[in-house]
Design a protein around this motif. Structure first.
Motif, PDB file in Angstrom:
ATOM      1  N   ILE A  77       1.515  -1.194  -0.182  1.00 52.72           N
ATOM      2  CA  ILE A  77       0.279  -0.137  -0.164  1.00 52.72           C
ATOM      3  C   ILE A  77       0.613   1.243   0.055  1.00 52.72           C
ATOM      4  O   ILE A  77       1.388   1.794   1.380  1.00 52.72           O
ATOM      5  CB  ILE A  77      -1.016   0.183   1.329  1.00 52.72           C
ATOM      6  CG1 ILE A  77      -1.826  -1.817   0.830  1.00 52.72           C
ATOM      7  CG2 ILE A  77      -2.122   1.317   0.924  1.00 52.72           C
ATOM      8  CD1 ILE A  77      -2.656  -1.338   2.422  1.00 52.72           C
ATOM      9  N   ASP A  78       0.729   1.710  -1.741  1.00 51.57           N
ATOM     10  CA  ASP A  78       2.152   2.995  -1.565  1.00 51.57           C
ATOM     11  C   ASP A  78       1.658   4.144  -1.248  1.00 51.57           C
ATOM     12  O   ASP A  78       2.999   4.831  -0.114  1.00 51.57           O
ATOM     13  CB  ASP A  78       2.376   3.174  -2.548  1.00 51.57           C
ATOM     14  CG  ASP A  78       3.197   2.037  -3.872  1.00 51.57           C
ATOM     15  OD1 ASP A  78       3.492   1.379  -3.010  1.00 51.57           O
ATOM     16  OD2 ASP A  78       3.169   1.843  -5.277  1.00 51.57           O
ATOM     17  N   GLU A  79       0.128   4.409  -0.849  1.00 56.87           N
ATOM     18  CA  GLU A  79      -0.005   5.325   0.168  1.00 56.87           C
ATOM     19  C   GLU A  79       0.030   5.333   1.293  1.00 56.87           C
ATOM     20  O   GLU A  79       0.242   7.130   2.318  1.00 56.87           O
ATOM     21  CB  GLU A  79      -1.987   6.059  -0.305  1.00 56.87           C
ATOM     22  CG  GLU A  79      -2.045   4.395   0.351  1.00 56.87           C
ATOM     23  CD  GLU A  79      -4.124   4.562  -0.338  1.00 56.87           C
ATOM     24  OE1 GLU A  79      -4.612   5.106   0.360  1.00 56.87           O
ATOM     25  OE2 GLU A  79      -4.589   3.322  -0.525  1.00 56.87           O
ATOM     26  N   LEU A  80       0.696   4.504   2.224  1.00 55.29           N
ATOM     27  CA  LEU A  80       0.999   4.681   3.714  1.00 55.29           C
ATOM     28  C   LEU A  80       2.894   4.536   3.592  1.00 55.29           C
ATOM     29  O   LEU A  80       2.680   4.737   4.757  1.00 55.29           O
ATOM     30  CB  LEU A  80       1.191   3.272   4.128  1.00 55.29           C
ATOM     31  CG  LEU A  80      -1.033   2.867   4.120  1.00 55.29           C
ATOM     32  CD1 LEU A  80      -1.013   1.060   5.579  1.00 55.29           C
ATOM     33  CD2 LEU A  80      -1.585   3.949   5.042  1.00 55.29           C
ATOM     34  N   ALA A  81       3.573   5.292   2.326  1.00 49.45           N
ATOM     35  CA  ALA A  81       5.018   4.776   2.706  1.00 49.45           C
ATOM     36  C   ALA A  81       5.648   6.541   2.546  1.00 49.45           C
ATOM     37  O   ALA A  81       6.184   6.860   2.724  1.00 49.45           O
ATOM     38  CB  ALA A  81       5.286   3.869   2.001  1.00 49.45           C
ATOM     39  N   SER A  82       4.890   7.303   2.597  1.00 42.96           N
ATOM     40  CA  SER A  82       5.204   8.952   2.520  1.00 42.96           C
ATOM     41  C   SER A  82       5.460  10.112   3.518  1.00 42.96           C
ATOM     42  O   SER A  82       5.150   9.464   4.797  1.00 42.96           O
ATOM     43  CB  SER A  82       4.611   9.344   1.274  1.00 42.96           C
ATOM     44  OG  SER A  82       3.589   9.677   1.817  1.00 42.96           O
ATOM     45  N   ILE A  83       6.218  10.584   3.825  1.00 36.52           N
ATOM     46  CA  ILE A  83       7.108  11.758   4.692  1.00 36.52           C
ATOM     47  C   ILE A  83       6.550  12.970   4.363  1.00 36.52           C
ATOM     48  O   ILE A  83       7.291  13.435   3.350  1.00 36.52           O
ATOM     49  CB  ILE A  83       8.250  11.948   5.169  1.00 36.52           C
ATOM     50  CG1 ILE A  83       8.894  10.290   5.912  1.00 36.52           C
ATOM     51  CG2 ILE A  83       8.428  12.507   6.048  1.00 36.52           C
ATOM     52  CD1 ILE A  83      10.389   9.662   5.971  1.00 36.52           C
ATOM     53  N   THR A  84       5.422  13.238   5.158  1.00 33.65           N
ATOM     54  CA  THR A  84       5.160  15.165   4.672  1.00 33.65           C
ATOM     55  C   THR A  84       5.664  15.761   5.863  1.00 33.65           C
ATOM     56  O   THR A  84       4.762  15.529   6.772  1.00 33.65           O
ATOM     57  CB  THR A  84       3.572  15.281   4.092  1.00 33.65           C
ATOM     58  OG1 THR A  84       3.149  14.530   4.517  1.00 33.65           O
ATOM     59  CG2 THR A  84       4.164  14.531   2.878  1.00 33.65           C
ATOM     60  N   GLU A  85       5.653  17.338   5.245  1.00 35.04           N
ATOM     61  CA  GLU A  85       6.104  18.184   6.063  1.00 35.04           C
ATOM     62  C   GLU A  85       4.869  19.630   5.449  1.00 35.04           C
ATOM     63  O   GLU A  85       5.219  19.420   4.540  1.00 35.04           O
ATOM     64  CB  GLU A  85       6.923  18.885   6.492  1.00 35.04           C
ATOM     65  CG  GLU A  85       7.022  19.682   7.658  1.00 35.04           C
ATOM     66  CD  GLU A  85       8.620  20.330   8.383  1.00 35.04           C
ATOM     67  OE1 GLU A  85       9.128  20.357   7.341  1.00 35.04           O
ATOM     68  OE2 GLU A  85       8.692  21.690   9.288  1.00 35.04           O
ATOM     69  N   GLU A  86       3.970  19.903   6.692  1.00 32.98           N
ATOM     70  CA  GLU A  86       2.447  20.819   5.442  1.00 32.98           C
ATOM     71  C   GLU A  86       2.599  21.465   7.294  1.00 32.98           C
ATOM     72  O   GLU A  86       2.219  21.103   7.830  1.00 32.98           O
ATOM     73  CB  GLU A  86       1.949  20.710   5.159  1.00 32.98           C
ATOM     74  CG  GLU A  86       1.298  21.020   3.566  1.00 32.98           C
ATOM     75  CD  GLU A  86       0.340  20.421   3.009  1.00 32.98           C
ATOM     76  OE1 GLU A  86       0.777  19.421   2.089  1.00 32.98           O
ATOM     77  OE2 GLU A  86      -1.019  20.456   3.362  1.00 32.98           O
ATOM     78  N   ALA A  87       2.347  23.529   6.793  1.00 31.70           N
ATOM     79  CA  ALA A  87       1.621  23.813   8.044  1.00 31.70           C
ATOM     80  C   ALA A  87       2.427  23.444   9.078  1.00 31.70           C
ATOM     81  O   ALA A  87       1.759  23.519  10.323  1.00 31.70           O
ATOM     82  CB  ALA A  87       0.703  24.056   7.785  1.00 31.70           C
ATOM     83  N   GLY A  88       3.570  23.520   9.400  1.00 30.17           N
ATOM     84  CA  GLY A  88       4.444  22.928  10.491  1.00 30.17           C
ATOM     85  C   GLY A  88       4.020  22.205  11.511  1.00 30.17           C
ATOM     86  O   GLY A  88       3.801  21.812  12.740  1.00 30.17           O
ATOM     87  N   VAL A  89       3.462  20.976  10.432  1.00 27.58           N
ATOM     88  CA  VAL A  89       2.692  19.795  11.123  1.00 27.58           C
ATOM     89  C   VAL A  89       3.945  18.451   9.822  1.00 27.58           C
ATOM     90  O   VAL A  89       3.555  18.613   8.524  1.00 27.58           O
ATOM     91  CB  VAL A  89       1.801  19.543  10.874  1.00 27.58           C
ATOM     92  CG1 VAL A  89       0.913  17.397  11.379  1.00 27.58           C
ATOM     93  CG2 VAL A  89       0.944  20.589  12.194  1.00 27.58           C
ATOM     94  N   LEU A  90       4.186  17.263  10.894  1.00 25.38           N
ATOM     95  CA  LEU A  90       4.950  16.450   9.927  1.00 25.38           C
ATOM     96  C   LEU A  90       4.059  14.889  10.077  1.00 25.38           C
ATOM     97  O   LEU A  90       3.785  14.555  11.478  1.00 25.38           O
ATOM     98  CB  LEU A  90       6.151  16.099  11.085  1.00 25.38           C
ATOM     99  CG  LEU A  90       7.494  14.852  10.561  1.00 25.38           C
ATOM    100  CD1 LEU A  90       7.940  14.977   8.738  1.00 25.38           C
ATOM    101  CD2 LEU A  90       8.457  14.424  11.171  1.00 25.38           C
ATOM    102  N   THR A  91       4.130  14.982   8.934  1.00 23.52           N
ATOM    103  CA  THR A  91       2.800  13.435   8.895  1.00 23.52           C
ATOM    104  C   THR A  91       3.731  12.571   7.755  1.00 23.52           C
ATOM    105  O   THR A  91       4.844  12.240   7.280  1.00 23.52           O
ATOM    106  CB  THR A  91       2.063  13.804   8.156  1.00 23.52           C
ATOM    107  OG1 THR A  91       1.331  14.507   8.365  1.00 23.52           O
ATOM    108  CG2 THR A  91       1.049  12.416   7.887  1.00 23.52           C
ATOM    109  N   ILE A  92       3.992  11.071   9.043  1.00 19.78           N
ATOM    110  CA  ILE A  92       4.893   9.925   9.003  1.00 19.78           C
ATOM    111  C   ILE A  92       3.956   8.641   8.217  1.00 19.78           C
ATOM    112  O   ILE A  92       3.176   8.538   9.536  1.00 19.78           O
ATOM    113  CB  ILE A  92       5.941   9.561   9.354  1.00 19.78           C
ATOM    114  CG1 ILE A  92       6.865  10.634  10.003  1.00 19.78           C
ATOM    115  CG2 ILE A  92       6.254   8.836   9.331  1.00 19.78           C
ATOM    116  CD1 ILE A  92       7.939  10.474  11.295  1.00 19.78           C
TER     117      ILE A  92
END
Ligand SMILES: Cc1cc2nc3c(=O)[nH]c(=O)nc-3n(C[C@H](O)[C@H](O)[C@H](O)COP(=O)(O)OP(=O)(O)OC[C@H]3O[C@@H](n4cnc5c(N)ncnc54)[C@H](O)[C@@H]3O)c2cc1C
Ligand code: FES
Ligand code: FES
Lengths: 291, 166
Positions: free
Chosen positions: A58-73
């Protein structure tokens, strides 16, 4: 030492995985992520599921993003991938500090961020980091998505607030801003072994004064523990030896670890105090450099 | 008995095979492909004897299922030496330093050290001091050598891994 017989699916989307988990005739279904805890449980036959839902495709679960001061792993991000991520190092230095303590390279190459948090070993590093930072754990089930604060997520020894048919999809933390420093330390028999006691600390300074201190411990209870009284003792103060001692004593007074063959309760409390002084001092020094 | 058809490339050779879904990658390599150099000590991730390289990185073969290797590329210790039997530089370095006694742990150490050398060549930070090498190899257990000679071998292998031929 061989896994029992089970059925196996490896869906490519989150929706298909949740459908497999919540099918009415599914029986005892288990999620397989990095497999570094789960496959040993299968081989030891401590787990005997009827169906294994492998989420590795499930590729959609494998990204690291940072947006508006929030890090989502994403939950499927490998521990080693996060360890080497510049985004993680900057936005979540505490996690970057903690990751190398997990097992060995070959374990972290495959083990996932979400798998460690869902497994909820009370000696593990990532649940301690999540508790320390008040991370939000994002879960998806047949009824949709919900966000669980770390304080409510770890409910006991290897148990979490996740329902059987829910998948942990991501970990969210507020990005560490300027003036913030972090440190992680632990005492284990050998590098890569589970910690007897581990401590994660993050300090934000305003001038020389502690604006916010966050401290969490592993290995001292059935789930990660926040050292709230130590955090309160540090707030508004300048970090020096006497305040470090005061904070460590406040934290240790609240602990009631159990004794086992790796260490007595008294030893664990002693180590907890030493590690709190050390991590808070290091985190404060790093916060000063990072102004 | 639930089975799946998988296609894997092992030591450069592509194969399509039926496997039982509960088969671990380690058992698949040993029992189904006859590649018995990958050893099994603990079968739960702790001893490192079963370490192989999957898509360029070291992984335990006892803590993953063979079905999960579908579409991936695997290198075992059998895949390191040249076709004429010339040892891989990592194998040669370990041999020169007497890095093994009974040899049970050796395939796992060779693959872990090979993984470190490949990372060094790719320009990633790798342990260099003896202390760091010891830490990095703490995921591989040896009951015979006392590790001194293995650290010697790893040091020599890493010193030789500077982006040249391998
Ligand atoms: C030799 C060795 C040493 C280790 N040392 C350490 C250590 O020092 N510190 C440490 O923290 N860990 C250690 N580990 C464990 C390692 O970190 C595992 O990777 C981790 O505990 C589980 O992550 P995983 O991705 O492998 O999950 P898996 O093993 O696949 O799953 C673990 C559990 O979580 C559930 N699960 C996984 N992902 C999800 C999800 N997204 N949603 C819902 N449920 C999910 C599974 O159903 C299973 O019950 C070690 C492991 C080994 C083999
Ligand atoms: S057999 Fe795989 S780590 Fe021991
Ligand atoms: S040489 Fe015998 S176990 Fe290492």
């Amino acid at each position: 030492m061989k896994p029992p017989v089970f059925e196996y699916v490896s869906p490519a989307t989150l929706d298909d995985a949740i459908a497999a988990l919540s099918a009415p005739d599914a029986g005892d279904v288990k999620v397989l992520a990095g497999g570094q805890s789960f496959v040993p449980l299968l081989s030891l036959r401590l787990a005997q599921p009827s169906l294994v839902v492998d989420i590795n495709r499930i590729d959609e679960l494998a990204s690291i993003t940072e947006e508006a001061g929030v890090l989502t792993i994403g939950s499927l991000v490998r521990q080693r991938q996060a360890e080497h991520s510049d985004v993680v190092k900057k936005a979540c230095p505490l996690m970057a500090e903690a990751l190398p303590f997990i097992g060995h390279t070959a374990i972290r190459n495959r083990g996932t961020i979400g798998g460690s948090i869902a497994h909820a070993d009370p000696a593990a590093e990532l649940p301690t980091v999540a508790a320390c930072l008040d991370a939000e754990l994002v879960a998806r089930g047949p009824g949709g998505e919900r966000t669980i604060p770390a304080a409510e997520f770890f409910t006991g020894f290897f148990t979490t607030a996740l329902a059987e048919d829910e998948i942990l999809t991501a970990v969210r933390v507020r990005s560490a801003g300027p003036g913030t420093g972090a440190a992680y330390e632990e005492v284990a028999r050998r590098h890569g072994d589970f910690a007897m006691v581990g401590v994660g600390a993050q300090v934000r300074l305003d001038g020389d004064v502690v604006a916010e201190a966050r401290i969490a411990l592993s290995g001292v209870d059935i789930a990660p523990v926040r050292a709230s009284r130590a955090e309160a003792a540090l707030a508004g103060r300048t970090v020096d030896d006497s305040i470090l001692e005061e904070a460590a004593q406040a934290a240790v007074a609240d602990l009631s670890p159990s004794s086992d063959l790796h260490g007595s309760a008294a030893y664990r409390k002693h180590v907890a105090g030493v590690l709190i002084r050390k991590t808070v001092a290091t985190a404060a020094a790093r916060a000063r450099e990072n102004r | 008995m639930s089975t799946r058809e998988i296609t894997v490339t092992v030591n450069g050779r592509k194969r399509t095979v039926h496997v039982e879904v509960r088969r671990t990658l380690a058992d698949f390599l040993r029992e189904d492909l006859g590649l018995t150099a990958t050893h099994l000590g603990c079968e739960h991730g702790v001893c490192g004897a079963c370490t192989v390289v999957v898509d360029g990185q070291t992984e335990r073969s006892c803590t993953q299922l063979a079905v999960q290797a579908d579409g991936r590329e695997i290198t075992t210790v059998e895949g390191l030496a040249a076709a004429d039997g010339t040892l891989h530089p990592v194998q040669q370095a370990l041999r020169d330093n007497h890095s093994f006694q009974c040899g049970f742990c050796t395939p796992g150490f060779v693959m872990s050290i090979y993984g470190m050398c490949e990372e060094k060549k790719a320009g990633r930070p790798v342990p260099c001091s003896r202390e760091e090498i010891r830490e990095e190899l703490s995921g591989n257990i040896c009951r015979c050598t006392g590790y001194q000679s293995i650290v010697d071998g790893a040091e020599a292998a890493l010193a030789g891994a500077d982006g040249g031929d391998s």
